[in-house]
Design a protein around this motif. Structure first.
Motif, PDB file in Angstrom:
ATOM      1  N   THR A  46     -31.465 -39.892  37.921  1.00  0.00           N
ATOM      2  CA  THR A  46     -31.711 -39.423  39.278  1.00  0.00           C
ATOM      3  C   THR A  46     -31.214 -37.992  39.410  1.00  0.00           C
ATOM      4  OG1 THR A  46     -31.261 -41.676  40.063  1.00  0.00           O
ATOM      5  CG2 THR A  46     -31.433 -39.959  41.729  1.00  0.00           C
TER       6      THR A  46
ATOM      7  N   LEU B 183     -49.486 -42.578  39.899  1.00  0.00           N
ATOM      8  CA  LEU B 183     -48.037 -42.733  40.038  1.00  0.00           C
ATOM      9  C   LEU B 183     -47.352 -41.654  39.202  1.00  0.00           C
ATOM     10  CD1 LEU B 183     -48.167 -46.584  39.567  1.00  0.00           C
ATOM     11  CD2 LEU B 183     -47.683 -45.438  41.730  1.00  0.00           C
TER      12      LEU B 183
ATOM     13  N   GLU C  52     -44.831 -39.137  37.376  1.00  0.00           N
ATOM     14  CA  GLU C  52     -43.485 -39.300  36.833  1.00  0.00           C
ATOM     15  C   GLU C  52     -42.470 -38.614  37.738  1.00  0.00           C
ATOM     16  OE1 GLU C  52     -41.194 -38.976  32.527  1.00  0.00           O
ATOM     17  OE2 GLU C  52     -43.055 -37.854  32.850  1.00  0.00           O
TER      18      GLU C  52
ATOM     19  N   GLY D  72     -42.004 -39.230  40.786  1.00  0.00           N
ATOM     20  CA  GLY D  72     -42.349 -39.554  42.165  1.00  0.00           C
ATOM     21  C   GLY D  72     -43.275 -38.577  42.853  1.00  0.00           C
ATOM     22  N   TYR D  73     -43.445 -37.328  42.328  1.00  0.00           N
ATOM     23  CA  TYR D  73     -44.231 -36.326  43.045  1.00  0.00           C
ATOM     24  C   TYR D  73     -45.125 -35.541  42.087  1.00  0.00           C
ATOM     25  CZ  TYR D  73     -40.631 -37.286  46.512  1.00  0.00           C
ATOM     26  OH  TYR D  73     -39.776 -37.918  47.377  1.00  0.00           O
TER      27      TYR D  73
ATOM     28  N   ILE E 235     -35.671 -36.928  42.775  1.00  0.00           N
ATOM     29  CA  ILE E 235     -36.598 -37.550  41.840  1.00  0.00           C
ATOM     30  C   ILE E 235     -35.831 -38.552  40.983  1.00  0.00           C
ATOM     31  CG2 ILE E 235     -38.346 -35.736  41.723  1.00  0.00           C
ATOM     32  CD1 ILE E 235     -36.911 -34.550  39.363  1.00  0.00           C
ATOM     33  N   GLU E 236     -36.562 -39.551  40.465  1.00  0.00           N
ATOM     34  CA  GLU E 236     -35.897 -40.601  39.686  1.00  0.00           C
ATOM     35  C   GLU E 236     -36.854 -41.122  38.628  1.00  0.00           C
ATOM     36  OE1 GLU E 236     -32.764 -43.166  41.481  1.00  0.00           O
ATOM     37  OE2 GLU E 236     -34.278 -44.737  41.215  1.00  0.00           O
ATOM     38  N   ARG E 237     -36.276 -41.538  37.532  1.00  0.00           N
ATOM     39  CA  ARG E 237     -37.055 -42.061  36.396  1.00  0.00           C
ATOM     40  C   ARG E 237     -36.230 -43.104  35.674  1.00  0.00           C
ATOM     41  NH1 ARG E 237     -39.794 -43.341  31.888  1.00  0.00           N
ATOM     42  NH2 ARG E 237     -41.134 -41.738  30.950  1.00  0.00           N
TER      43      ARG E 237
ATOM     44  N   THR F 276     -44.427 -45.608  35.542  1.00  0.00           N
ATOM     45  CA  THR F 276     -45.226 -45.922  36.737  1.00  0.00           C
ATOM     46  C   THR F 276     -44.457 -46.745  37.761  1.00  0.00           C
ATOM     47  OG1 THR F 276     -46.146 -47.857  35.589  1.00  0.00           O
ATOM     48  CG2 THR F 276     -47.399 -45.809  35.481  1.00  0.00           C
ATOM     49  N   GLN F 277     -43.279 -47.247  37.411  1.00  0.00           N
ATOM     50  CA  GLN F 277     -42.468 -47.981  38.381  1.00  0.00           C
ATOM     51  C   GLN F 277     -41.818 -47.049  39.397  1.00  0.00           C
ATOM     52  OE1 GLN F 277     -41.642 -51.321  39.059  1.00  0.00           O
ATOM     53  NE2 GLN F 277     -43.485 -51.678  37.861  1.00  0.00           N
ATOM     54  N   GLY F 278     -41.635 -45.781  39.016  1.00  0.00           N
ATOM     55  CA  GLY F 278     -41.004 -44.839  39.946  1.00  0.00           C
ATOM     56  C   GLY F 278     -39.534 -45.146  40.133  1.00  0.00           C
ATOM     57  N   TRP F 279     -39.117 -45.302  41.362  1.00  0.00           N
ATOM     58  CA  TRP F 279     -37.712 -45.495  41.696  1.00  0.00           C
ATOM     59  C   TRP F 279     -37.265 -46.917  41.389  1.00  0.00           C
ATOM     60  CZ3 TRP F 279     -34.848 -41.533  44.418  1.00  0.00           C
ATOM     61  CH2 TRP F 279     -35.581 -40.368  44.628  1.00  0.00           C
TER      62      TRP F 279
END
Length: 799
Positions: free
Chosen positions: A318, A160, A162, A164-165, A328-330, A431-434
């Protein structure tokens, strides 16, 4: 240049509610314009035995204001079986942002898993489901008939990244997570290899199966990982979907005073995007702060953001491109708080007869003794196996509303917080992503206020009478004290009453004054309606997120037969119907044959009920002092003239001919609920115990006002088919033994749902003495400044 960007960022974020013309912020703010409710339900346990009660308290919060919400009074609480089918559902009244109640577990409950779901009507306006769900276990009489279901232990390992990619030729932060068949994390280690079997990097997880490592892939290589499981087996995971072009986000949020945000791109991407302008949006609950940046002079942008400029709790970061596409988002958690709730202390004071007295105290750190703690406390034996909630009040309000996936033991991150837990919380968020808020919905589907904040029920009716009636008289429900209100009637003979608060099946009474000023029965029909309708089932998404909770196994080879005292009979739920004749006023206290009793008996009239709200108010005006003690009991009743220097100053009190030892019970008895009362200061018939008098209270058996009159009824009566369920006063079950392991693991000691504790003041709790040497106190709640309280106290008891 980095310093210049940092200054621009600070300038752009001075106002939380941005007044800029940027459509991203305006659209985002519009999506959260309607207030959002967050619920947390504190249960006294999570494993129950058939014959016990499920006791609960629900807290309602306004997410925008971070304070208890008073907008909604109607709280729906349902019990669902493990397939998601609704078993029971009741409506409970919230006052000042909280409601409490109970469900009886009768013999129709079989052994298995169940769900408690709490929701409001207002929540139906939103795409995101904010209902609160807690999984529980119930042990029924069929426990030995249940077969143990063994799951095949499969493992799910995911990389996962950081933001998202994973991007080629960049130092990516590569998060990972591994879970077993029960969605529980495993502590593992692993190694990443390239396609030439060369070791690239190693990694390890924490106890929840979560971890991270740095990973810089080359475009001409492929990669895989070998994961070493606790049982010695090794599994392989290919690293796929690595992007040639893109940007990466790396955040360091565990520093003391600031957060580092690093946004970078690779050489493959840089030439095509260096003229483009990007937006970093930091947002939460409709509030946002933003800045713009570009990669014109560099492939890397480093921002240092002071934590004092961030929102408290969750912050969502974001990055948008110039076409307003989220790239991307964190999520990060900002743990800086300007104020914290004061800790609660509990001390054992004394043992008296079969009871224990404990002092509850809150030390005010802020030197503001006006702050009040509204808390609920469950008291269980120290060895209990029956308390295992997934959330506490902090995780339920500060984390759950922003996460879309399942989190193992979220309360862990908010209990005895230290640097290790803050670091692990950051790993979790990485690791939760969005977040759970979908940007497509934010831009295209802003919620509308279709469903109301529900307050009480709505009465709608029509008069079927040739007489012209312009005003009806409606009796207020029991919850409002049985007084009467004027209700206007429309020209078409219809009427509507909003915000009416009847108990379920309570009698609703209408009357009107005729031309001679006489109260007369109107001929009408009326319906009692709610806007909300709780779902009959839990949908699959809800079950998927919550069916992992409460992994404690059922006790093997243990029978719960004779778990309760032999005279304590557990009845099945039955519906009794019948008719009864109204008793005469003089029969309310039974047959009062004694002349002294007759002379002292007072029938409670509407006038008395209006003048004295509670029966304690009435007692306090008729020869006794009623006070709240700071030592050995909350409520004390003492005679104004003490009859003995050595004897107790309290009278003997009976309620429906049963003696009362704990006067706290009377705080919830309204005078309108009482048919009659005898205050005998001579203590007739009670010997030495009645030296300070006897008080006999009789609950109401006939309507207040005595308006049942077969010859000349003046009120139309209807039943409230929908209405609130009345909360019961907690009682401790009568267990057969306090010494066996069944009680130590599954018994209940006490439940205090409504404790209002002023800082720098103490109150006394009274619980039964079960001879248990150690007790656990599970405390959840809030103060009136919005600070959250979640503590577990273990108290040693000297018997």
């Amino acid at each position: 240049m980095k310093h210049y960007l940092f200054v621009c960022f600070l300038c752009a974020t001075l106002n939380i509610y941005s007044q800029s013309k940027e459509s991203i912020q305006n659209t985002y703010q519009a999506y959260f314009e309607l207030p959002r409710e967050t619920l947390y339900t504190h249960l006294n346990k999570t494993t129950y035995i058939a014959g016990e009660e499920i006791w609960f308290k629900t807290y309602v919060f306004d997410r925008h204001e971070n304070l208890p919400s008073k907008a909604t009074t109607n709280i729906n609480v349902g019990v669902y079986d493990e397939s998601g089918k609704l078993i029971k559902n009741d409506l409970w009244l919230a006052q000042n942002g909280s409601a409490n109640g109970n469900f009886f577990i009768d013999s129709t409950f079989t052994t298995g898993d169940y769900y408690i779901k709490t929701s409001t009507n207002w929540m139906r306006n939103f795409e995101e489901n904010d209902a609160y769900i807690q999984k529980i276990k119930i042990i029924g009489n069929d426990i030995n008939k249940n077969k143990l279901v063994v799951k095949k232990n499969n493992y799910d390992f995911q990389f996962l990244p950081e933001g998202g990619y994973i991007i080629y030729d960049l130092n990516n932060t590569l998060g990972f997570k591994i879970t077993d068949s029960n969605n529980k994390g495993l502590k593992i280690s692993g190694t990443i290899y390239n396609d030439n079997n060369q070791e690239i990097t190693t990694f390890k997880s924490n106890d929840f199966g979560i971890g991270k490592c740095s990973f810089k892939p080359n475009i001409d290589q492929s990669y895989f990982a070998k994961i070493n499981l606790p049982n010695g087996n090794v599994i392989r995971k290919d690293i796929i979907d690595i992007k040639t072009n893109g940007i990466a986000l790396s955040v360091t949020s565990t520093r003391a005073k600031d957060v580092l945000v690093n946004i970078s791109t690779n050489q493959f991407t840089h030439n095509s995007i260096k003229e483009k302008v990007y937006t970093l949006l930091i947002h939460k609950n409709g509030k946002s702060k933003s800045m713009t940046f570009s990669f014109k002079t560099s492939k890397n942008k480093l921002l240092r953001i002071p934590k004092k400029d961030l929102f408290n709790g969750i912050n969502i970061l974001t990055v948008f491109d110039e076409n307003e596409q989220a790239l991307i988002e964190r999520l990060i958690f900002n743990s800086t708080k300007s104020a914290e709730a004061s800790p609660i202390s509990i001390n054992h004071i004394k043992k008296e007869n079969d009871s224990l007295y404990l002092s509850l105290y809150s030390l005010d750190k802020q030197n503001s003794n006006k702050t009040i703690n509204n808390i609920s406390i469950s008291v269980l034996p120290h060895a209990t196996s029956s308390y295992n909630p997934d959330q506490n009040i902090i995780s339920a309000t500060q984390l759950k509303p922003y996460i879309k996936g399942y989190i193992e033991d979220p309360k862990y991150y908010f209990t005895k917080v230290n640097y290790k837990k803050l670091y692990e919380l950051d790993l979790l968020l990485l690791t939760q992503g969005w977040s759970r808020y979908n940007w497509n919905s934010i831009f295209n589907n802003a919620p509308k206020a279709i469903f109301e904040f529900e307050n009480g029920v709505t009465l709608r009716g029509k008069i079927n009478d040739s007489k012209k009636i312009t005003t009806l008289r409606l009796q207020d429900p029991k919850l409002k004290g049985f007084s009467w209100s004027n209700i206007p009637v429309k020209s078409d003979n219809t009427f509507e009453v909003k915000n009416y608060y009847p108990l379920k099946n309570e009698t609703i009474r209408f009357s009107y004054f005729d031309k001679n000023g006489k109260l007369t029965k109107p001929y009408l029909y009326v319906s009692c309606m709610l806007n909300s309708a709780d779902q009959n089932t839990l949908n699959q998404d809800m079950l998927t997120n919550y069916n992992h909770l409460i992994e404690s196994t059922l006790p093997k080879h243990i029978s719960f037969e004779n778990f309760f005292y032999k005279d304590n009979i557990v009845l099945d739920e039955v519906l009794l119907q019948g008719t009864s004749k109204p008793k005469k006023v003089n029969d309310a206290a039974g047959k009062i044959n004694n002349v002294t009793f007759k002379n002292n008996y007072t029938h409670i009239t509407q006038d008395i009920a209006n003048r004295f709200r509670t029966i304690l108010d009435y007692i306090g005006a008729n020869g006794y002092n009623v006070s709240r003690s700071t030592q050995f009991g909350n409520i004390q009743i003492r005679r104004n003239i003490v009859s003995s220097f050595n004897a107790s100053q309290s009278p003997v009190v009976f309620f429906d001919n049963s003696p009362i030892s704990d006067f706290n019970f009377l705080t919830s008895v309204y005078t309108s609920d009482v048919e009659g009362i005898i205050i005998d200061k001579n203590g007739f018939g009670t010997g030495m115990n009645g030296a300070n008098g006897v008080i006999r209270i009789y609950s109401r058996k006939t309507p207040l006002g005595g308006f049942i009159n077969k010859q000349n009824p003046f009120a139309h009566e209807s039943k409230a088919v929908v209405g609130f369920t009345e909360s019961k006063v907690f009682y401790t079950p009568k267990y057969a033994s306090y010494s066996d392991d069944r009680y130590k693991n599954y018994g209940t000691v006490g439940w205090f749902p409504n404790i209002n504790l002023e800082h720098n003041n103490s109150i006394v709790l009274k619980i039964p003495n079960t001879k248990t040497q150690k007790l656990n106190f599970y405390i959840e709640g809030t103060d009136n400044k919005g600070n959250l309280i979640s503590e577990v106290k273990t108290i040693s008891v000297t018997n």
